[in-house]
Design a protein around this motif. Structure first.
Motif, short mmCIF file in Angstrom:
data_model
loop_
_atom_site.label_atom_id
_atom_site.label_comp_id
_atom_site.label_asym_id
_atom_site.label_seq_id
_atom_site.Cartn_x
_atom_site.Cartn_y
_atom_site.Cartn_z
N SER A 66 0.81 -1.22 0.00
CA SER A 66 0.00 0.00 0.00
C SER A 66 0.85 1.27 0.00
N PHE A 121 -4.47 -0.60 -8.16
CA PHE A 121 -5.78 -0.65 -8.80
C PHE A 121 -6.52 0.65 -8.59
N ILE A 125 -6.38 -0.11 -3.15
CA ILE A 125 -6.09 -1.50 -3.49
C ILE A 125 -4.90 -1.60 -4.43
N ASN A 126 -3.95 -2.47 -4.08
CA ASN A 126 -2.82 -2.81 -4.95
C ASN A 126 -2.80 -4.31 -5.19
N PHE A 127 -2.36 -4.69 -6.38
CA PHE A 127 -2.16 -6.10 -6.71
C PHE A 127 -0.67 -6.37 -6.90
N SER A 164 -0.80 -11.62 -4.94
CA SER A 164 -1.25 -11.06 -3.67
C SER A 164 -2.00 -9.75 -3.91
N ALA A 165 -2.61 -9.23 -2.85
CA ALA A 165 -3.33 -7.96 -2.91
C ALA A 165 -3.24 -7.27 -1.56
N SER A 166 -3.28 -5.94 -1.57
CA SER A 166 -3.29 -5.15 -0.34
C SER A 166 -4.49 -4.21 -0.33
N TYR A 167 -4.94 -3.86 0.88
CA TYR A 167 -6.05 -2.92 1.05
C TYR A 167 -5.68 -1.90 2.12
N GLY A 176 -3.14 -7.20 3.91
CA GLY A 176 -2.85 -7.85 2.63
C GLY A 176 -2.93 -9.36 2.74
N GLY A 178 -2.23 -13.23 0.15
CA GLY A 178 -1.79 -13.83 -1.11
C GLY A 178 -1.88 -15.34 -1.05
#
Length: 425
Positions: A66, A121, A125-127, A164-167, A176, A178
């Protein structure tokens, strides 16, 4: 023909390393590798779950992605030079075995690549995607060394693909998660006694796939201090391979093999503190659940009717910790200087230490530098020196002609040179 004790011994020794990997004196205790970026290598991977410095955050703590506001890719690599030597202190070879080399060098070179990608994103949000090598290294004793009946060559490779993803929950906290798809691949050799004055080579080859997940959280506790916590689940590997023997009776002795091994979970707790505009202090404590490794059981597949079962191997590993502290100095707007030190506690009990796993406590010293070439491109380079304690080995195995006791001390060190390029696009 009924399987002889030398066949059982050779299979069990080789399969041990098929499951575990022969890491010897690599950077992390046990058989793990920390080398998943070069930007963290310069501080001995202190602060790894909190720093969020580049796209490698996707691996070390998905929540720390993030911090990245632009798309970024990281390409890195590590050169490892392992220098190891076994000093004989009373090894007794099997009765009738040819005399072997009194000492054994097991150093070998290794290369570890890694790749990381982060794509935002939106503002929250990140991927991410990481391709890393969390386990594996190559060691190679001389074919005629005195302990060859318990191990010669171990060539272990792993590949972990981790989307993975983060919020970003708010301005202070991010979370996050994954998933991991992991492959292990191994080729191993050892010697076997086949009679008075005669021996042959045993080769194991096999691979397996496993699946797991990782979770992370990161928080800005104060304007100067950020903390992160990252968890990686255990991964159960279903291994399939085969064993082949040299000699005239090989066709009746060869067979397929299968086994299961539960690779350990881990939990990293890290902090990053801005001491002043020039200095950052980084810390890390990582716990690894090595107690998942208590016993190994192996099953023959497609074996002849007279093939004997493979003995259970007892290991009784214990959970362990790794501690690291490091600093980053902002020399200029384009150059950062880094240094760090880490201490690893081995999970291997002294009474269970084997030839293929001469693991002991170790200290790692690290230095590094980061150069910002332009707004998009950053280069990192780092050097680590790994200094393990001497590893006492007292291991006895049965062969066709009698017991083989390997008694001595394994010692050595490792040099690790790391480099990476980070590019924003």
């Amino acid at each position: 023909m009924k399987q002889s004790p030398f066949q059982l011994h050779a299979i069990s020794c080789a399969l041990t390393t098929l499951c575990f990997g022969m890491i010897g004196q690599a950077n992390a205790a046990g058989f793990a590798l920390n080398e998943q970026n070069a930007s963290g290598a310069g501080v001995a991977y202190a602060g790894k779950a909190a720093i969020g410095e580049d796209a490698s955050a996707a691996w070390f703590n998905p929540a720390s992605m993030s911090r990245l506001k632009e798309r970024q890719v990281v390409l890195g690599g590590h050169y490892i030079d392992l220098n190891g030597e076994f000093n004989n202190e009373g090894t007794t070879q099997p009765p009738g075995a040819p005399v072997g080399r009194n000492e054994g060098d097991f150093g070998e070179e290794g290369y570890i690549p890694n790749f990381h990608l982060v794509v935002p994103f939106n503002d929250r949000i990140n991927f991410g995607l990481s391709v890393a090598t969390p386990f594996g290294l190559k060691t190679d004793f001389q074919p005629d060394w005195i302990g060859r009946f318990q191990g010669i060559t171990s060539d272990i490779k792993s590949l972990n693909i981790n989307p993975s993803a983060s919020y970003k929950v708010n301005e202070q906290w991010s979370v996050g998660a994954g998933v991991s798809v992991q492959k292990l691949d191994a080729k191993l050799t050892s010697a076997s006694v086949v009679g008075l004055g005669a021996e042959s080579l045993t080769t194991i080859a096999g691979d397996g796939w496993g699946y797991g997940f990782n979770l992370g959280v990161m928080g800005q506790l104060t304007p100067a201090t950020r903390v992160g916590m990252a968890y990686r689940s255990a991964i159960e590997q279903d291994l399939e391979g085969n064993v082949t023997f040299g000699g005239p009776a090989a066709a009746t002795q060869n067979s397929d093999l299968s086994s299961k091994i539960r690779l350990p979970a881990s939990l990293a707790i890290s902090s990053v503190t801005e001491l002043n505009p020039k200095w950052q202090l980084l810390t890390d404590a990582t716990w690894t659940e090595w107690s998942t490794i208590q016993q190994l059981r192996f099953d023959r597949q497609n074996a002849g009717a007279l093939a004997a079962p493979i003995p259970v191997q007892d290991y009784e590993w214990k959970n362990s910790w790794r501690f690291a502290v490091g600093g980053i100095y902002k020399y200029s707007d384009t150059i950062n200087l880094k240094a760090g030190v880490a201490y690893d506690i081995t999970p291997v009990p002294d009474e269970r230490r084997k030839v293929r796993l001469p693991d002991e406590d170790r200290i790692t010293f690290a230095v590094g530098s980061q150069y910002k070439f332009d707004k998009a491109t950053t280069f990192d380079v780092a050097f680590q020196y790994v200094m393990p304690d001497k590893a006492k080995i007292d291991s006895t195995e049965q062969t066709a002609t009698g017991p083989n006791r390997v008694l001595g001390t394994a010692e050595g060190d490792a040099f690790i040179l790391s480099g990476q390029v980070s590019y924003k696009f």
